[in-house]
Enzyme design. Structure first.
Site, PDB file in Angstrom:
ATOM      1  N   SER A 169     -11.164  -0.897   0.553  1.00 39.92           N
ATOM      2  CA  SER A 169      -9.823  -1.455   0.423  1.00 39.92           C
ATOM      3  C   SER A 169      -9.777  -2.761  -0.354  1.00 39.92           C
ATOM      4  O   SER A 169      -8.743  -3.105  -0.902  1.00 39.92           O
ATOM      5  CB  SER A 169      -9.216  -1.666   1.812  1.00 39.92           C
ATOM      6  OG  SER A 169     -10.043  -2.503   2.590  1.00 39.92           O
ATOM      7  N   LYS A 176      -0.045   3.695   4.863  1.00 46.54           N
ATOM      8  CA  LYS A 176      -0.255   3.357   3.445  1.00 46.54           C
ATOM      9  C   LYS A 176       0.405   4.420   2.574  1.00 46.54           C
ATOM     10  O   LYS A 176       1.638   4.476   2.540  1.00 46.54           O
ATOM     11  CB  LYS A 176      -1.739   3.132   3.214  1.00 46.54           C
ATOM     12  CG  LYS A 176      -2.147   1.811   3.900  1.00 46.54           C
ATOM     13  CD  LYS A 176      -3.600   1.528   4.006  1.00 46.54           C
ATOM     14  CE  LYS A 176      -3.761   0.197   4.765  1.00 46.54           C
ATOM     15  NZ  LYS A 176      -5.116   0.003   5.299  1.00 46.54           N
ATOM     16  N   ASP A 236     -13.618   6.598   6.978  1.00 43.92           N
ATOM     17  CA  ASP A 236     -12.280   5.999   7.007  1.00 43.92           C
ATOM     18  C   ASP A 236     -11.623   6.237   5.651  1.00 43.92           C
ATOM     19  O   ASP A 236     -12.095   5.732   4.631  1.00 43.92           O
ATOM     20  CB  ASP A 236     -12.435   4.495   7.313  1.00 43.92           C
ATOM     21  CG  ASP A 236     -11.101   3.763   7.412  1.00 43.92           C
ATOM     22  OD1 ASP A 236     -10.137   4.176   6.737  1.00 43.92           O
ATOM     23  OD2 ASP A 236     -11.039   2.742   8.129  1.00 43.92           O
ATOM     24  N   HIS A 274     -13.873  -2.220   6.857  1.00 40.54           N
ATOM     25  CA  HIS A 274     -12.688  -2.914   7.375  1.00 40.54           C
ATOM     26  C   HIS A 274     -12.963  -3.585   8.739  1.00 40.54           C
ATOM     27  O   HIS A 274     -13.767  -3.092   9.534  1.00 40.54           O
ATOM     28  CB  HIS A 274     -11.585  -1.862   7.544  1.00 40.54           C
ATOM     29  CG  HIS A 274     -10.224  -2.404   7.808  1.00 40.54           C
ATOM     30  ND1 HIS A 274      -9.659  -2.418   9.060  1.00 40.54           N
ATOM     31  CD2 HIS A 274      -9.306  -2.943   6.974  1.00 40.54           C
ATOM     32  CE1 HIS A 274      -8.441  -2.923   8.988  1.00 40.54           C
ATOM     33  NE2 HIS A 274      -8.202  -3.250   7.730  1.00 40.54           N
ATOM     34  N   HIS A 290      -7.263   4.353   2.476  1.00 40.87           N
ATOM     35  CA  HIS A 290      -6.634   4.161   1.157  1.00 40.87           C
ATOM     36  C   HIS A 290      -6.727   5.390   0.262  1.00 40.87           C
ATOM     37  O   HIS A 290      -6.258   5.366  -0.868  1.00 40.87           O
ATOM     38  CB  HIS A 290      -7.249   2.954   0.446  1.00 40.87           C
ATOM     39  CG  HIS A 290      -6.864   1.662   1.090  1.00 40.87           C
ATOM     40  ND1 HIS A 290      -5.703   0.992   0.789  1.00 40.87           N
ATOM     41  CD2 HIS A 290      -7.473   0.950   2.059  1.00 40.87           C
ATOM     42  CE1 HIS A 290      -5.614  -0.097   1.530  1.00 40.87           C
ATOM     43  NE2 HIS A 290      -6.674  -0.144   2.313  1.00 40.87           N
ATOM     44  N   ASN A 348       0.825  -1.212   0.000  1.00 40.00           N
ATOM     45  CA  ASN A 348       0.000   0.000   0.000  1.00 40.00           C
ATOM     46  C   ASN A 348       0.862   1.265   0.000  1.00 40.00           C
ATOM     47  O   ASN A 348       0.363   2.357   0.261  1.00 40.00           O
ATOM     48  CB  ASN A 348      -0.899   0.033   1.237  1.00 40.00           C
ATOM     49  CG  ASN A 348      -1.779  -1.186   1.335  1.00 40.00           C
ATOM     50  OD1 ASN A 348      -2.400  -1.585   0.354  1.00 40.00           O
ATOM     51  ND2 ASN A 348      -1.830  -1.799   2.507  1.00 40.00           N
ATOM     52  N   GLU A 383     -16.135   3.795   4.440  1.00 34.18           N
ATOM     53  CA  GLU A 383     -14.797   4.102   3.931  1.00 34.18           C
ATOM     54  C   GLU A 383     -14.987   4.963   2.691  1.00 34.18           C
ATOM     55  O   GLU A 383     -15.983   4.810   1.991  1.00 34.18           O
ATOM     56  CB  GLU A 383     -14.061   2.810   3.554  1.00 34.18           C
ATOM     57  CG  GLU A 383     -13.814   1.899   4.743  1.00 34.18           C
ATOM     58  CD  GLU A 383     -13.104   0.603   4.352  1.00 34.18           C
ATOM     59  OE1 GLU A 383     -12.429   0.573   3.315  1.00 34.18           O
ATOM     60  OE2 GLU A 383     -13.244  -0.381   5.093  1.00 34.18           O
TER      61      GLU A 383
HETATM   62  C1  PLP Z   1      -5.458  -0.590   6.619  1.00 39.38           C
HETATM   63  C2  PLP Z   1      -6.772  -0.115   7.105  1.00 39.38           C
HETATM   64  C3  PLP Z   1      -6.984   0.191   8.453  1.00 39.38           C
HETATM   65  C4  PLP Z   1      -5.948  -0.094   9.496  1.00 39.38           C
HETATM   66  O1  PLP Z   1      -4.897   0.783   9.428  1.00 39.38           O
HETATM   67  P1  PLP Z   1      -3.471   0.323  10.052  1.00 39.38           P
HETATM   68  O2  PLP Z   1      -2.762   1.599  10.223  1.00 39.38           O
HETATM   69  O3  PLP Z   1      -2.865  -0.590   9.055  1.00 39.38           O
HETATM   70  O4  PLP Z   1      -3.782  -0.363  11.340  1.00 39.38           O
HETATM   71  C5  PLP Z   1      -8.197   0.723   8.819  1.00 39.38           C
HETATM   72  N1  PLP Z   1      -9.176   0.920   7.912  1.00 39.38           N
HETATM   73  C6  PLP Z   1      -9.016   0.608   6.621  1.00 39.38           C
HETATM   74  C7  PLP Z   1     -10.131   0.843   5.668  1.00 39.38           C
HETATM   75  C8  PLP Z   1      -7.821   0.064   6.180  1.00 39.38           C
HETATM   76  O5  PLP Z   1      -7.680  -0.273   4.898  1.00 39.38           O
END
Ligand code: PLP
Length: 391
Positions: free
Chosen positions: A177, A236, A202, A130, A205, A44, A173
Protein backbone atom coordinates in the site's frame (compact mmCIF):
# COMPACT_ATOMS: atom_id res chain seq x y z
CA UNK A 1 3.83 8.33 28.92
CA UNK A 2 3.92 12.11 29.30
CA UNK A 3 1.26 13.18 26.83
CA UNK A 4 2.28 16.84 26.53
CA UNK A 5 5.86 15.82 25.97
CA UNK A 6 4.88 13.21 23.39
CA UNK A 7 2.88 15.74 21.39
CA UNK A 8 5.70 18.28 21.51
CA UNK A 9 8.21 15.71 20.28
CA UNK A 10 5.94 14.61 17.41
CA UNK A 11 5.45 18.25 16.42
CA UNK A 12 9.18 18.92 16.47
CA UNK A 13 9.92 15.90 14.27
CA UNK A 14 7.23 16.89 11.77
CA UNK A 15 5.28 13.75 12.64
CA UNK A 16 2.31 15.18 14.54
CA UNK A 17 -0.88 14.05 12.89
CA UNK A 18 -3.92 16.29 12.79
CA UNK A 19 -7.31 15.50 11.35
CA UNK A 20 -8.04 17.72 8.38
CA UNK A 21 -11.70 18.70 8.10
CA UNK A 22 -12.52 18.54 4.43
CA UNK A 23 -15.56 19.17 2.36
CA UNK A 24 -16.26 16.69 -0.42
CA UNK A 25 -18.00 18.54 -3.24
CA UNK A 26 -17.74 15.44 -5.45
CA UNK A 27 -15.84 12.20 -5.74
CA UNK A 28 -12.57 13.58 -7.08
CA UNK A 29 -12.31 16.78 -5.10
CA UNK A 30 -11.85 17.93 -1.55
CA UNK A 31 -11.61 21.38 -0.06
CA UNK A 32 -10.69 22.96 3.22
CA UNK A 33 -13.51 25.23 4.41
CA UNK A 34 -13.61 28.43 2.40
CA UNK A 35 -10.71 27.44 0.09
CA UNK A 36 -10.45 26.34 -3.51
CA UNK A 37 -11.19 22.78 -4.60
CA UNK A 38 -8.24 20.39 -4.62
CA UNK A 39 -7.85 17.30 -6.80
CA UNK A 40 -7.92 14.34 -4.44
CA UNK A 41 -4.93 12.03 -4.90
CA UNK A 42 -5.22 10.39 -1.53
CA UNK A 43 -8.42 8.43 -1.96
CA UNK A 44 -8.46 4.64 -2.38
CA UNK A 45 -11.81 4.82 -4.15
CA UNK A 46 -9.96 3.70 -7.28
CA UNK A 47 -12.93 2.77 -9.44
CA UNK A 48 -15.03 5.68 -8.24
CA UNK A 49 -17.65 3.33 -6.83
CA UNK A 50 -18.51 5.38 -3.73
CA UNK A 51 -20.83 7.46 -5.89
CA UNK A 52 -21.86 4.88 -8.46
CA UNK A 53 -25.64 5.10 -9.07
CA UNK A 54 -26.17 1.37 -8.65
CA UNK A 55 -24.50 1.30 -5.24
CA UNK A 56 -26.54 4.31 -4.16
CA UNK A 57 -29.79 2.66 -5.20
CA UNK A 58 -28.99 -0.69 -3.59
CA UNK A 59 -27.79 0.93 -0.37
CA UNK A 60 -30.85 3.20 -0.22
CA UNK A 61 -33.21 0.28 -0.68
CA UNK A 62 -31.55 -1.77 2.06
CA UNK A 63 -31.50 1.30 4.27
CA UNK A 64 -35.22 1.86 3.99
CA UNK A 65 -36.02 -1.86 4.34
CA UNK A 66 -33.70 -2.80 7.20
CA UNK A 67 -32.74 0.44 8.91
CA UNK A 68 -29.38 1.96 9.71
CA UNK A 69 -27.73 -0.85 11.62
CA UNK A 70 -27.61 -4.62 12.00
CA UNK A 71 -28.35 -4.30 15.71
CA UNK A 72 -26.03 -6.99 16.97
CA UNK A 73 -23.23 -9.39 16.16
CA UNK A 74 -23.64 -12.01 13.42
CA UNK A 75 -23.73 -14.86 15.94
CA UNK A 76 -26.60 -13.17 17.74
CA UNK A 77 -29.52 -11.70 15.78
CA UNK A 78 -27.37 -9.58 13.43
CA UNK A 79 -26.99 -12.14 10.64
CA UNK A 80 -28.86 -11.07 7.51
CA UNK A 81 -29.48 -12.79 4.21
CA UNK A 82 -27.53 -9.88 2.66
CA UNK A 83 -24.42 -10.94 4.61
CA UNK A 84 -24.72 -14.48 3.35
CA UNK A 85 -25.16 -13.29 -0.23
CA UNK A 86 -22.18 -10.97 -0.04
CA UNK A 87 -20.02 -13.73 1.39
CA UNK A 88 -21.06 -16.05 -1.42
CA UNK A 89 -20.28 -13.37 -4.01
CA UNK A 90 -16.87 -12.66 -2.49
CA UNK A 91 -16.00 -16.37 -2.27
CA UNK A 92 -16.89 -16.74 -5.96
CA UNK A 93 -14.89 -13.63 -6.88
CA UNK A 94 -11.82 -14.89 -5.04
CA UNK A 95 -12.27 -18.46 -6.31
CA UNK A 96 -12.52 -19.84 -2.77
CA UNK A 97 -15.11 -22.09 -1.15
CA UNK A 98 -16.34 -19.59 1.39
CA UNK A 99 -15.87 -16.11 2.82
CA UNK A 100 -16.47 -14.27 6.08
CA UNK A 101 -17.17 -10.57 6.59
CA UNK A 102 -15.42 -8.41 9.16
CA UNK A 103 -16.13 -4.87 10.31
CA UNK A 104 -12.98 -3.60 8.58
CA UNK A 105 -9.66 -4.78 7.19
CA UNK A 106 -8.01 -3.77 10.42
CA UNK A 107 -10.43 -5.92 12.39
CA UNK A 108 -9.98 -8.80 9.94
CA UNK A 109 -6.22 -8.92 10.38
CA UNK A 110 -6.26 -8.57 14.15
CA UNK A 111 -8.86 -11.36 14.27
CA UNK A 112 -7.49 -13.82 11.71
CA UNK A 113 -3.86 -13.92 12.82
CA UNK A 114 -4.44 -14.66 16.54
CA UNK A 115 -7.02 -17.29 15.52
CA UNK A 116 -4.33 -19.13 13.56
CA UNK A 117 -1.21 -18.76 15.68
CA UNK A 118 -0.40 -18.41 19.36
CA UNK A 119 2.46 -18.23 21.81
CA UNK A 120 4.18 -21.41 20.65
CA UNK A 121 3.93 -20.61 16.95
CA UNK A 122 5.73 -18.42 14.49
CA UNK A 123 4.86 -15.73 11.92
CA UNK A 124 6.98 -14.65 8.94
CA UNK A 125 5.99 -11.19 7.77
CA UNK A 126 7.17 -8.80 5.07
CA UNK A 127 8.68 -5.73 6.69
CA UNK A 128 6.31 -3.43 4.80
CA UNK A 129 3.14 -5.24 5.82
CA UNK A 130 0.29 -3.04 7.03
CA UNK A 131 0.06 -2.06 10.71
CA UNK A 132 -3.05 -4.21 11.16
CA UNK A 133 -0.97 -7.29 10.32
CA UNK A 134 1.64 -6.34 12.89
CA UNK A 135 -1.03 -5.66 15.48
CA UNK A 136 -2.53 -9.07 14.73
CA UNK A 137 0.88 -10.66 15.28
CA UNK A 138 1.30 -8.84 18.56
CA UNK A 139 -2.12 -9.97 19.77
CA UNK A 140 -1.29 -13.53 18.75
CA UNK A 141 1.86 -13.50 20.87
CA UNK A 142 3.64 -15.66 18.29
CA UNK A 143 7.35 -15.31 17.56
CA UNK A 144 7.66 -12.77 14.74
CA UNK A 145 10.29 -12.87 11.99
CA UNK A 146 10.28 -10.00 9.55
CA UNK A 147 11.96 -10.31 6.19
CA UNK A 148 13.17 -7.43 4.02
CA UNK A 149 10.49 -6.23 1.63
CA UNK A 150 9.84 -8.83 -1.09
CA UNK A 151 13.09 -10.63 -0.26
CA UNK A 152 12.29 -14.33 -0.70
CA UNK A 153 15.91 -15.35 -0.08
CA UNK A 154 15.71 -13.86 3.35
CA UNK A 155 12.28 -15.39 3.89
CA UNK A 156 13.70 -18.82 3.06
CA UNK A 157 16.66 -18.23 5.33
CA UNK A 158 14.30 -17.37 8.20
CA UNK A 159 12.12 -20.38 7.43
CA UNK A 160 15.15 -22.68 7.57
CA UNK A 161 16.16 -21.34 10.95
CA UNK A 162 12.83 -20.65 12.64
CA UNK A 163 10.07 -22.78 11.06
CA UNK A 164 10.01 -25.03 14.14
CA UNK A 165 7.51 -27.83 14.70
CA UNK A 166 4.38 -25.87 15.58
CA UNK A 167 2.10 -23.73 13.47
CA UNK A 168 3.77 -21.33 11.07
CA UNK A 169 2.12 -18.52 9.16
CA UNK A 170 3.52 -16.38 6.33
CA UNK A 171 1.78 -13.03 5.75
CA UNK A 172 2.22 -10.82 2.69
CA UNK A 173 0.27 -8.20 0.79
CA UNK A 174 -0.24 -8.79 -2.91
CA UNK A 175 0.08 -5.06 -3.69
CA UNK A 176 1.93 -3.01 -1.08
CA UNK A 177 0.00 0.00 0.00
CA UNK A 178 2.86 2.44 0.53
CA UNK A 179 5.27 1.34 -2.22
CA UNK A 180 2.71 0.39 -4.86
CA UNK A 181 4.68 -2.72 -5.84
CA UNK A 182 3.67 -6.39 -6.17
CA UNK A 183 4.60 -9.34 -4.01
CA UNK A 184 6.42 -12.18 -5.81
CA UNK A 185 3.44 -14.41 -5.03
CA UNK A 186 4.59 -17.52 -6.92
CA UNK A 187 7.86 -17.60 -4.98
CA UNK A 188 6.12 -17.07 -1.66
CA UNK A 189 3.63 -19.84 -2.45
CA UNK A 190 6.48 -22.20 -3.35
CA UNK A 191 8.19 -21.45 -0.02
CA UNK A 192 4.96 -21.86 1.93
CA UNK A 193 4.56 -25.31 0.36
CA UNK A 194 8.21 -26.32 0.81
CA UNK A 195 8.19 -25.34 4.50
CA UNK A 196 4.63 -26.43 5.19
CA UNK A 197 3.33 -23.10 6.46
CA UNK A 198 -0.03 -21.42 6.15
CA UNK A 199 -0.15 -18.34 3.95
CA UNK A 200 -2.36 -15.27 4.45
CA UNK A 201 -2.43 -12.80 1.58
CA UNK A 202 -3.79 -9.28 2.11
CA UNK A 203 -5.31 -7.99 -1.12
CA UNK A 204 -6.58 -4.69 0.29
CA UNK A 205 -5.32 -2.62 -2.66
CA UNK A 206 -5.58 -5.29 -5.37
CA UNK A 207 -9.16 -6.49 -5.01
CA UNK A 208 -11.40 -5.08 -7.71
CA UNK A 209 -8.51 -4.02 -9.92
CA UNK A 210 -6.42 -6.96 -11.12
CA UNK A 211 -7.24 -10.29 -12.70
CA UNK A 212 -10.44 -11.51 -14.32
CA UNK A 213 -13.39 -9.54 -12.90
CA UNK A 214 -11.01 -7.74 -10.56
CA UNK A 215 -10.53 -10.88 -8.48
CA UNK A 216 -7.08 -9.71 -7.39
CA UNK A 217 -3.45 -10.55 -7.99
CA UNK A 218 -3.61 -14.07 -6.57
CA UNK A 219 -6.32 -15.04 -9.00
CA UNK A 220 -4.47 -13.25 -11.80
CA UNK A 221 -1.43 -15.42 -11.05
CA UNK A 222 -3.60 -18.55 -10.88
CA UNK A 223 -2.59 -19.16 -7.29
CA UNK A 224 -5.94 -18.85 -5.55
CA UNK A 225 -6.11 -22.56 -4.70
CA UNK A 226 -2.61 -22.61 -3.20
CA UNK A 227 -3.08 -20.06 -0.42
CA UNK A 228 -4.85 -20.72 2.86
CA UNK A 229 -6.51 -17.36 3.32
CA UNK A 230 -6.95 -14.24 1.27
CA UNK A 231 -8.36 -11.11 2.85
CA UNK A 232 -9.28 -7.70 1.56
CA UNK A 233 -11.26 -4.61 2.42
CA UNK A 234 -14.57 -3.35 1.10
CA UNK A 235 -13.38 0.19 1.80
CA UNK A 236 -11.04 0.77 -1.13
CA UNK A 237 -11.81 -0.22 -4.73
CA UNK A 238 -15.19 -1.60 -3.63
CA UNK A 239 -16.22 1.83 -2.46
CA UNK A 240 -17.79 1.06 0.90
CA UNK A 241 -16.77 -0.19 4.30
CA UNK A 242 -16.02 -3.54 5.87
CA UNK A 243 -13.76 -6.41 4.91
CA UNK A 244 -13.67 -10.11 4.15
CA UNK A 245 -11.52 -13.18 4.28
CA UNK A 246 -11.97 -16.01 1.78
CA UNK A 247 -10.75 -19.56 2.30
CA UNK A 248 -11.83 -23.19 2.42
CA UNK A 249 -15.16 -23.87 4.08
CA UNK A 250 -13.53 -25.50 7.07
CA UNK A 251 -11.22 -22.55 7.62
CA UNK A 252 -14.17 -20.14 7.58
CA UNK A 253 -16.07 -22.33 10.08
CA UNK A 254 -12.95 -22.20 12.25
CA UNK A 255 -12.73 -18.39 12.07
CA UNK A 256 -16.42 -18.01 12.92
CA UNK A 257 -15.56 -19.81 16.15
CA UNK A 258 -12.15 -18.32 16.82
CA UNK A 259 -11.71 -14.82 15.39
CA UNK A 260 -12.56 -12.56 18.28
CA UNK A 261 -12.89 -9.40 16.18
CA UNK A 262 -15.61 -11.25 14.25
CA UNK A 263 -17.37 -12.83 17.22
CA UNK A 264 -17.47 -9.79 19.48
CA UNK A 265 -18.34 -7.07 16.96
CA UNK A 266 -21.57 -5.77 15.48
CA UNK A 267 -22.38 -7.04 11.99
CA UNK A 268 -21.94 -4.76 8.98
CA UNK A 269 -24.96 -2.48 8.46
CA UNK A 270 -27.39 -3.89 5.85
CA UNK A 271 -27.04 -0.84 3.57
CA UNK A 272 -23.25 -1.14 3.59
CA UNK A 273 -23.58 -4.83 2.82
CA UNK A 274 -25.99 -4.17 -0.05
CA UNK A 275 -23.63 -1.55 -1.52
CA UNK A 276 -20.73 -4.01 -1.42
CA UNK A 277 -22.87 -6.67 -3.06
CA UNK A 278 -23.65 -4.24 -5.88
CA UNK A 279 -19.95 -3.34 -6.13
CA UNK A 280 -18.89 -6.97 -6.53
CA UNK A 281 -21.55 -7.47 -9.22
CA UNK A 282 -20.29 -4.38 -11.07
CA UNK A 283 -16.78 -5.79 -11.26
CA UNK A 284 -18.15 -8.37 -13.69
CA UNK A 285 -20.75 -6.28 -15.50
CA UNK A 286 -18.66 -3.13 -15.98
CA UNK A 287 -15.11 -4.22 -16.87
CA UNK A 288 -14.69 -0.79 -18.48
CA UNK A 289 -14.32 0.65 -14.96
CA UNK A 290 -10.95 -1.13 -14.74
CA UNK A 291 -9.95 -0.23 -18.29
CA UNK A 292 -10.68 3.43 -17.58
CA UNK A 293 -8.57 3.31 -14.44
CA UNK A 294 -5.55 1.76 -16.18
CA UNK A 295 -5.78 4.31 -18.98
CA UNK A 296 -5.77 7.09 -16.41
CA UNK A 297 -2.83 5.56 -14.55
CA UNK A 298 -0.93 5.44 -17.85
CA UNK A 299 -1.68 9.11 -18.58
CA UNK A 300 -0.58 10.16 -15.09
CA UNK A 301 2.69 8.21 -15.18
CA UNK A 302 3.57 9.32 -18.69
CA UNK A 303 2.98 12.94 -17.75
CA UNK A 304 5.18 12.59 -14.66
CA UNK A 305 7.95 11.19 -16.87
CA UNK A 306 7.47 13.98 -19.40
CA UNK A 307 7.85 16.41 -16.52
CA UNK A 308 11.23 14.90 -15.75
CA UNK A 309 10.46 12.50 -12.93
CA UNK A 310 12.93 9.68 -13.35
CA UNK A 311 11.98 7.45 -10.43
CA UNK A 312 10.48 4.05 -11.12
CA UNK A 313 6.75 4.66 -10.99
CA UNK A 314 5.88 1.02 -10.35
CA UNK A 315 3.21 -1.30 -11.75
CA UNK A 316 0.07 -0.09 -10.04
CA UNK A 317 -2.39 2.70 -9.37
CA UNK A 318 -0.40 3.71 -6.27
CA UNK A 319 2.53 5.96 -7.10
CA UNK A 320 4.88 6.95 -4.30
CA UNK A 321 7.41 9.73 -4.81
CA UNK A 322 9.99 9.60 -2.06
CA UNK A 323 11.02 12.93 -0.61
CA UNK A 324 13.20 11.91 2.34
CA UNK A 325 12.62 13.68 5.62
CA UNK A 326 9.22 14.18 7.24
CA UNK A 327 9.43 17.96 7.12
CA UNK A 328 10.44 17.99 3.47
CA UNK A 329 7.49 15.74 2.68
CA UNK A 330 5.09 18.03 4.57
CA UNK A 331 6.48 21.08 2.78
CA UNK A 332 6.12 19.38 -0.59
CA UNK A 333 2.52 18.45 0.25
CA UNK A 334 1.90 22.09 1.19
CA UNK A 335 3.33 23.39 -2.07
CA UNK A 336 1.12 21.00 -4.01
CA UNK A 337 -1.89 22.05 -1.99
CA UNK A 338 -1.25 25.65 -2.97
CA UNK A 339 -1.37 24.49 -6.57
CA UNK A 340 -4.64 22.60 -6.26
CA UNK A 341 -3.42 19.08 -5.53
CA UNK A 342 -4.21 17.09 -2.42
CA UNK A 343 -1.75 14.27 -1.77
CA UNK A 344 -0.89 13.06 1.68
CA UNK A 345 2.63 13.04 3.03
CA UNK A 346 3.25 9.55 4.34
CA UNK A 347 5.68 9.72 7.24
CA UNK A 348 7.17 7.47 9.88
CA UNK A 349 5.98 5.31 11.53
CA UNK A 350 3.85 4.39 8.52
CA UNK A 351 7.02 4.17 6.40
CA UNK A 352 10.67 3.72 7.48
CA UNK A 353 12.53 6.80 8.76
CA UNK A 354 14.09 8.81 5.94
CA UNK A 355 11.65 7.54 3.32
CA UNK A 356 8.81 10.00 3.86
CA UNK A 357 6.96 10.35 0.62
CA UNK A 358 4.03 11.75 -1.20
CA UNK A 359 1.71 9.00 -2.24
CA UNK A 360 -0.52 9.52 -5.24
CA UNK A 361 -3.39 7.22 -5.94
CA UNK A 362 -5.17 7.51 -9.23
CA UNK A 363 -8.94 7.13 -9.28
CA UNK A 364 -11.63 7.23 -11.93
CA UNK A 365 -12.90 10.43 -10.36
CA UNK A 366 -10.10 12.35 -12.08
CA UNK A 367 -10.18 12.92 -15.84
CA UNK A 368 -7.20 12.29 -18.11
CA UNK A 369 -6.81 16.05 -18.60
CA UNK A 370 -6.84 16.70 -14.86
CA UNK A 371 -4.31 13.93 -14.34
CA UNK A 372 -1.85 15.15 -16.93
CA UNK A 373 -2.11 18.76 -15.76
CA UNK A 374 -1.62 17.66 -12.16
CA UNK A 375 1.34 15.45 -13.10
CA UNK A 376 3.11 18.41 -14.71
CA UNK A 377 2.70 20.41 -11.50
CA UNK A 378 3.80 17.51 -9.32
CA UNK A 379 6.88 16.94 -11.46
CA UNK A 380 7.83 20.60 -11.24
CA UNK A 381 7.38 20.71 -7.46
CA UNK A 382 9.13 17.42 -6.77
CA UNK A 383 12.32 17.87 -8.69
CA UNK A 384 11.35 17.27 -12.27
CA UNK A 385 12.83 19.15 -15.20
CA UNK A 386 11.14 22.50 -14.60
CA UNK A 387 12.57 22.77 -11.11
CA UNK A 388 16.07 21.86 -12.23
CA UNK A 389 15.82 24.68 -14.72
CA UNK A 390 16.30 22.64 -17.89
CA UNK A 391 12.96 23.55 -19.32
C1 PLP B 1 -6.32 -0.39 4.26
C2 PLP B 1 -5.64 -1.66 4.60
C3 PLP B 1 -6.12 -2.49 5.62
C4 PLP B 1 -7.24 -2.07 6.52
O1 PLP B 1 -8.45 -2.10 5.87
P1 PLP B 1 -9.65 -1.17 6.45
O2 PLP B 1 -10.85 -1.78 5.86
O3 PLP B 1 -9.37 0.21 5.99
O4 PLP B 1 -9.60 -1.30 7.94
C5 PLP B 1 -5.51 -3.70 5.82
N1 PLP B 1 -4.45 -4.08 5.07
C6 PLP B 1 -3.94 -3.30 4.11
C7 PLP B 1 -2.77 -3.76 3.33
C8 PLP B 1 -4.51 -2.06 3.86
O5 PLP B 1 -3.98 -1.27 2.92
Amino acid sequence: MDITDFLARQEKAGNLRRLPVLEHPDGGRVRFAGEEDLLDFSSNDYLGLTRHPLLLVEAAEALSRFGTGAGSARLMSGNFELHRRLEAALAALKDQEAALLFGSGYLANIGIIPALVGRHDVVFSDRLNHASIYDGCRLAGAALHRFAHNDCNQLEDLLKRHRGKNEALIVVESLYSMDGDFCPLAEVVALKERYDCRLLVDEAHATGLFGANGAGLLAAANLADRVDLVMGTLGKALGGYGAYVAARREMIAFLINRARSFIFATALPPATTAAALAAVALLATEPELRQELWQRVEVFKNSLKLGGIEADLGPSQIIPLTVGGSKAALQAADRLRQRGIYATAVRPPTVPAGSARLRFSVTNHLSADELSAAAAIIASELGGRERQGSE
